[in-house]
Design a protein around this motif. Sequence first.
Motif, PDB file in Angstrom:
ATOM      1  N   LYS A   1       2.847   8.884   4.813  1.00 30.61           N
ATOM      2  CA  LYS A   1       3.490   7.614   4.473  1.00 30.61           C
ATOM      3  C   LYS A   1       4.413   7.185   5.613  1.00 30.61           C
ATOM      4  CE  LYS A   1       6.197   5.441   0.808  1.00 30.61           C
ATOM      5  NZ  LYS A   1       6.757   5.665  -0.536  1.00 30.61           N
ATOM      6  N   LYS A   2       5.216   8.113   6.084  1.00 23.56           N
ATOM      7  CA  LYS A   2       6.124   7.814   7.189  1.00 23.56           C
ATOM      8  C   LYS A   2       5.319   7.421   8.435  1.00 23.56           C
ATOM      9  CE  LYS A   2       9.718   9.923  10.016  1.00 23.56           C
ATOM     10  NZ  LYS A   2      10.425  11.153  10.346  1.00 23.56           N
TER      11      LYS A   2
ATOM     12  N   GLU B   1       0.815  -1.223   0.000  1.00 24.66           N
ATOM     13  CA  GLU B   1       0.000   0.000   0.000  1.00 24.66           C
ATOM     14  C   GLU B   1       0.849   1.274   0.000  1.00 24.66           C
ATOM     15  OE1 GLU B   1      -3.793  -1.668   2.583  1.00 24.66           O
ATOM     16  OE2 GLU B   1      -2.125  -0.718   3.626  1.00 24.66           O
ATOM     17  N   GLU B   2       2.153   1.139   0.088  1.00 19.64           N
ATOM     18  CA  GLU B   2       3.038   2.308   0.193  1.00 19.64           C
ATOM     19  C   GLU B   2       2.817   3.314  -0.920  1.00 19.64           C
ATOM     20  OE1 GLU B   2       7.133   2.380   1.480  1.00 19.64           O
ATOM     21  OE2 GLU B   2       6.955   0.230   1.902  1.00 19.64           O
ATOM     22  N   HIS B   3       2.584   2.837  -2.127  1.00 20.10           N
ATOM     23  CA  HIS B   3       2.434   3.755  -3.259  1.00 20.10           C
ATOM     24  C   HIS B   3       1.233   4.692  -3.109  1.00 20.10           C
ATOM     25  CE1 HIS B   3      -0.251   0.456  -4.416  1.00 20.10           C
ATOM     26  NE2 HIS B   3      -0.882   1.346  -5.153  1.00 20.10           N
ATOM     27  N   TYR B   4       0.245   4.307  -2.304  1.00 18.07           N
ATOM     28  CA  TYR B   4      -0.907   5.186  -2.074  1.00 18.07           C
ATOM     29  C   TYR B   4      -0.481   6.495  -1.405  1.00 18.07           C
ATOM     30  CZ  TYR B   4      -3.985   1.175  -2.956  1.00 18.07           C
ATOM     31  OH  TYR B   4      -4.637   0.106  -3.512  1.00 18.07           O
ATOM     32  N   TRP B   5       0.606   6.440  -0.676  1.00 17.71           N
ATOM     33  CA  TRP B   5       1.025   7.570   0.140  1.00 17.71           C
ATOM     34  C   TRP B   5       2.192   8.348  -0.472  1.00 17.71           C
ATOM     35  CZ3 TRP B   5      -2.700   8.243   3.369  1.00 17.71           C
ATOM     36  CH2 TRP B   5      -3.435   7.139   3.791  1.00 17.71           C
ATOM     37  N   ASP B   6       2.575   8.033  -1.694  1.00 16.17           N
ATOM     38  CA  ASP B   6       3.730   8.686  -2.312  1.00 16.17           C
ATOM     39  C   ASP B   6       3.592  10.204  -2.406  1.00 16.17           C
ATOM     40  OD1 ASP B   6       5.156   6.366  -2.525  1.00 16.17           O
ATOM     41  OD2 ASP B   6       4.640   5.993  -4.622  1.00 16.17           O
ATOM     42  N   THR B   7       2.395  10.707  -2.537  1.00 13.98           N
ATOM     43  CA  THR B   7       2.217  12.164  -2.608  1.00 13.98           C
ATOM     44  C   THR B   7       2.015  12.791  -1.230  1.00 13.98           C
ATOM     45  OG1 THR B   7      -0.144  11.850  -3.072  1.00 13.98           O
ATOM     46  CG2 THR B   7       1.317  12.154  -4.965  1.00 13.98           C
ATOM     47  N   TYR B   8       1.946  11.962  -0.199  1.00 17.27           N
ATOM     48  CA  TYR B   8       1.782  12.441   1.176  1.00 17.27           C
ATOM     49  C   TYR B   8       2.882  11.814   2.028  1.00 17.27           C
ATOM     50  CZ  TYR B   8      -2.845  13.474  -0.650  1.00 17.27           C
ATOM     51  OH  TYR B   8      -3.881  13.929  -1.410  1.00 17.27           O
ATOM     52  N   LEU B   9       4.096  12.298   1.858  1.00 19.05           N
ATOM     53  CA  LEU B   9       5.249  11.636   2.476  1.00 19.05           C
ATOM     54  C   LEU B   9       5.174  11.600   3.998  1.00 19.05           C
ATOM     55  CD1 LEU B   9       8.120  12.799   0.111  1.00 19.05           C
ATOM     56  CD2 LEU B   9       6.846  10.653   0.117  1.00 19.05           C
TER      57      LEU B   9
ATOM     58  N   ARG C   1       3.610   3.888   8.037  1.00 17.58           N
ATOM     59  CA  ARG C   1       4.560   2.793   7.889  1.00 17.58           C
ATOM     60  C   ARG C   1       5.572   2.737   9.036  1.00 17.58           C
ATOM     61  NH1 ARG C   1       4.359  -1.258   6.085  1.00 17.58           N
ATOM     62  NH2 ARG C   1       6.443  -1.389   5.285  1.00 17.58           N
TER      63      ARG C   1
END
Length: 176
Positions: free
Chosen positions: A145-146, A134-142, A149
């Motif tokens: 994402k951090k 699911e990491e790619h869902y958060w690529d624009t919201y770093l 995860r």
Amino acid sequence: LKPGARLRVDSHQHIHMIPLFFESLSELIEELTIDYIRIPREKISARKALRHNPQILATSNPAKVMLLNSLSQKAFRILQNHSVKFPAWFIGVLHTGNMKLSNIKHSFELIKPRLTPHDEIEILLHPGQALPEEEHYWDTYLALKKYYRHHNRQKELQEMLRPEFKVWVHQISKKS
């Protein structure tokens, strides 16, 4: 919403506590059948908290607690005119990212002298992570994402699953 549905309000990052949103929410309590609203009022003693867990100085958590406590006082005044439930006390912002049983117990000891038999306490943990796929869902919201995860979320899950945690929750539940 289905007819007769009952709602609990506990927004992500406590957005519902912003005065403009909270006032609008309070006007909709009866119409939307809101039964419960999270009010994140957390009792802290800076001196005791720092002695117990000095790492919190490296976080923004103490500032978050002070802001949310200020907003909570306003919310309490508004909710006095409604029949909606809300917690008298909250544990979870000060030690966000480090919610160990010892930290929770410490926070509980700060509010214990002020508890009444009918007070509700809400304890917030973040027990789990977004999956690697699911990491790619958060690529624009770093930052998110951090956050989603972070390895401490898994630690909080493990903390909740400890038998000592369950025993302690059961013990304090029986006393109230």
